[in-house]
Design a protein around this motif. Structure first.
Motif, PDB file in Angstrom:
ATOM      1  N   LYS A  14      10.906  10.225   1.004  1.00  0.00           N
ATOM      2  CA  LYS A  14      11.257   9.067   1.123  1.00  0.00           C
ATOM      3  C   LYS A  14      12.525   9.241   1.924  1.00  0.00           C
ATOM      4  N   ARG A  45       2.175  -8.418   6.206  1.00  0.00           N
ATOM      5  CA  ARG A  45       2.040  -6.858   6.553  1.00  0.00           C
ATOM      6  C   ARG A  45       1.709  -6.643   7.648  1.00  0.00           C
ATOM      7  N   GLU A  86       4.972  -7.121   3.592  1.00  0.00           N
ATOM      8  CA  GLU A  86       4.155  -6.991   2.588  1.00  0.00           C
ATOM      9  C   GLU A  86       3.172  -8.100   2.605  1.00  0.00           C
ATOM     10  N   THR A 121       8.613   2.603   4.654  1.00  0.00           N
ATOM     11  CA  THR A 121       7.302   2.083   4.147  1.00  0.00           C
ATOM     12  C   THR A 121       6.264   2.778   4.911  1.00  0.00           C
ATOM     13  N   TRP A 122       5.825   4.162   4.409  1.00  0.00           N
ATOM     14  CA  TRP A 122       5.001   4.975   4.842  1.00  0.00           C
ATOM     15  C   TRP A 122       4.121   5.665   3.859  1.00  0.00           C
TER      16      TRP A 122
END
Length: 256
Positions: A73, A19, A15, A59-60
């Motif tokens: 998810k 990231r 993040e 994380t997409w």
């Protein structure tokens, strides 16, 4: 109905300042019963797409569909019955203290099958091993035999889609051809859909009908294997990959 459809997929790790964008706005479509290759050098993001599909990377954003159903998810048991994965290193993916019988039996039991003995024999026949290998352990098998067991395990839930993550890169060249021929035969016999990741254009050209070329997280070109063999490419990176393996591609057999 499409087997796999991906639209504007972005996948990242970390993040803020940490990231890393591993996949950027990737789109592809694999028809049901088709065989599609993702090609690129290490770090290009091709394996990350497989991991996002299987739910291993949360994380997409973008859109992913499997057999006409949009993916969120999380993945349920039905997803893992329809979609299975074959990994690069068959020795690492098999439990060293579990016999072939245990590996296949546990998978079948997990997915609710009852006629386990008969199914194990059928799976071993399907991958060219037979009952003689049923009670052997991974260390008693060659690399090619271990990968055949891994393919049998993937076939156990009777999936419609196989995700192939460099399934032959850990094998000798002669054994690679045997596994590729096996996968080709199984796709026709079971009407399977393949999405295959490889850095080797010759390997993809043997098994797939269409490919997407990835560089630095982006799909830079999508083309048929016929166009690849004819060197009808539009992107410099694709031409670079072709130049690296031109001799091997010319000797690979056309896919029906």
């Amino acid at each position: 109905m499409s087997g796999i459809r991906i639209e504007n997929l972005n996948v990242w790790f970390g993040e803020h300042e940490a990231r890393v964008d591993a996949v950027k706005a990737a789109s592809l479509a694999v028809p049901k019963g088709g065989s599609f290759g993702l090609v690129g050098e290490s770090g290009s993001g091709k394996s990350t797409i497989l991991r996002a599909l299987t739910g291993l990377v949360p994380t997409w954003n973008g859109r992913m569909e499997v057999l006409g159903q949009p993916l969120g998810k999380k993945r349920d048991r039905g997803f893992y019955r329809s979609v299975q994965m074959v990994f690069q290193d068959p020795y690492a993916s098999l439990h060293p203290r579990h016999s072939v019988d245990q590996v296949l039996g546990e998978t079948l039991s997990l997915h609710g099958f009852r006629d386990i003995d008969e199914r194990i024999s059928k799976l071993l026949d399907d991958v060219g091993l037979g009952d003689a290998f049923r009670f052997r352990y991974p260390h008693q098998l060659s690399g090619g035999q271990r990968q055949r067991v891994a393919v049998a395990r993937a076939l156990a839930p009777e999936p419609e889609i196989l995700l192939l993550d460099e399934p032959t890169s850990a094998l000798d060249v002669s054994v690679q051809a045997e596994i590729l021929n096996l996968l080709s035969d199984l796709r026709k016999e079971h009407n399977l859909t393949y999405l295959m990741v490889s850095h080797n254009l010759a390997v993809v050209g043997h098994l797939c009908t269409d490919i997407a070329v990835m560089q630095l997280g982006e799909i830079v070109e999508t083309l048929s294997v016929e166009k690849m063999r004819a060197q009808q490419t539009s992107h410099p990176y694709t031409r670079h990959l072709l130049a690296s393996s031109l001799g091997a591609i010319k000797t690979s057999q056309p896919q029906e």
